[in-house]
Scaffold this motif. Structure first.
Motif, PDB file in Angstrom:
ATOM      1  N   ARG A 145       6.152   6.625  -1.962  1.00 22.81           N
ATOM      2  CA  ARG A 145       6.425   5.719  -0.853  1.00 22.81           C
ATOM      3  C   ARG A 145       7.725   6.124  -0.176  1.00 22.81           C
ATOM      4  NH1 ARG A 145       4.923   0.177  -4.089  1.00 22.81           N
ATOM      5  NH2 ARG A 145       2.774  -0.061  -3.353  1.00 22.81           N
ATOM      6  N   GLN A 185       2.680   2.628  -5.810  1.00 19.92           N
ATOM      7  CA  GLN A 185       2.117   3.849  -5.242  1.00 19.92           C
ATOM      8  C   GLN A 185       3.181   4.938  -5.295  1.00 19.92           C
ATOM      9  OE1 GLN A 185      -0.886   4.537  -3.930  1.00 19.92           O
ATOM     10  NE2 GLN A 185      -1.836   2.550  -3.583  1.00 19.92           N
ATOM     11  N   LYS A 198       0.837  -1.198   0.000  1.00 18.68           N
ATOM     12  CA  LYS A 198       0.000   0.000   0.000  1.00 18.68           C
ATOM     13  C   LYS A 198       0.880   1.259   0.000  1.00 18.68           C
ATOM     14  CE  LYS A 198      -4.223   1.670  -0.078  1.00 18.68           C
ATOM     15  NZ  LYS A 198      -5.052   1.481  -1.305  1.00 18.68           N
ATOM     16  N   PHE A 199       0.800   2.083   1.052  1.00 18.41           N
ATOM     17  CA  PHE A 199       1.540   3.335   1.088  1.00 18.41           C
ATOM     18  C   PHE A 199       2.996   3.173   1.544  1.00 18.41           C
ATOM     19  CE2 PHE A 199      -2.936   4.420   2.159  1.00 18.41           C
ATOM     20  CZ  PHE A 199      -3.261   5.062   0.968  1.00 18.41           C
TER      21      PHE A 199
END
Length: 280
Positions: free
Chosen positions: A162, A159, A131-132
């Motif tokens: 990051r 993403q 994810k992030f």
């Protein structure tokens, strides 16, 4: 909940501690909640909130005083807080940050992770689901404190922005893809590892991850299956079979791992029964 149950609640609530039968209170509460669960709409529960809260409070106090002799009451308290915390996501876990980066985790679990890193002393932490990058960043900072370790984190989607850190390697792809696993194997190269699974939460995918990664984990280390709380354990009941069901299937076919019950010590975890420790 019918009038009899409400009357029973009020009678029991008025009695002193010596006159109250804990078994009767427990039975009345269970019955009343069961009846209440069958009803829908605000009219069905109007005026009943306070009697329910009164008796439930008495049960909770009795449980604390007697050291957990009413496990169903304790479970209800924990599960309801879990649901409150989980479903207020825009206030709670989706607003959790590590050094300014989103980390969509339960902070209690992050504390358990640092304890595991201290005890296991892994050289590599493999994370499926980036994810992030907040959890990878958290783990990298824990490794900084310990003076050892690196993180390999895998996600099907890149993403932007990051966090960058010398200890973090980002890989794009599926955690069950042979090519991705081979890349990770070259990094592991026999090193001691911990694995965290937090990608696709379908039971099918998580079971495939467990089968792919478990034999790379040494005795004494962990595969941590995240978000075993979904599909009604106790949140997101409509999710469909997910990580918890994958854990059950995996343990039914593999006796090298056990559920580390000590990881339930903070009562609420997003990963109930998901801390799998290798013992053989």
């Amino acid at each position: 909940m019918d009038a009899f149950a409400v009357g029973r609640f009020r009678t029991l609530a008025r009695r002193g501690e010596l006159g109250r039968d804990p078994g009767a209170v427990d039975a009345a509460t269970a019955y009343a909640f069961a009846q209440l669960a069958k009803r829908v709409g605000p009219d069905a529960v109007a005026g009943l909130e306070q009697p329910v809260l009164t008796v439930f409070g008495l049960l909770a106090d009795a449980n604390l005083a007697k050291g957990g002799e009413l496990p169903a009451v304790e479970r209800a308290i924990v599960d309801n807080f879990h649901r409150l915390y989980y479903h207020r996501l825009e206030q709670t876990w989706k607003q959790t940050y590590w050094r300014g980066v989103h980390v969509w985790k339960n902070p209690l679990d992050l504390w358990l992770y640092q304890e595991i890193l201290h005890d296991v002393a892994p050289e590599v932490i493999v994370e499926a689901g980036t994810k992030f990058g907040g959890s990878a960043y958290f783990l990298a900072n824990m490794c900084d404190l310990m003076g050892r370790g690196q993180i390999v984190t895998i996600d099907v989607t890149e993403q932007p922005n990051r966090p960058q850190h010398d200890r973090i390697t980002y890989l794009t792809g599926s955690s069950t893809d042979t090519a991705v696993i081979e890349k990770v194997d070259r990094i592991i190269d026999g090193k001691r590892i911990v694995v965290l699974l937090d990608s696709d939460h379908s039971a099918r995918h998580v079971l495939a991850e467990l089968r792919a990664w478990h034999d790379r984990v040494p005795v004494g280390s962990y595969v941590i299956v995240e978000d075993t709380n979904v599909h009604g354990h106790p949140v997101f009941p409509n999710h469909g079979p997910g990580p918890m069901e994958a854990v059950d299937s995996f343990l039914a076919e593999n006796d090298q791992f056990i559920i580390d019950e000590s990881m339930h010590k903070f009562f609420m975890t997003f990963n109930p029964r998901g801390f799998l420790k290798r013992i053989a």
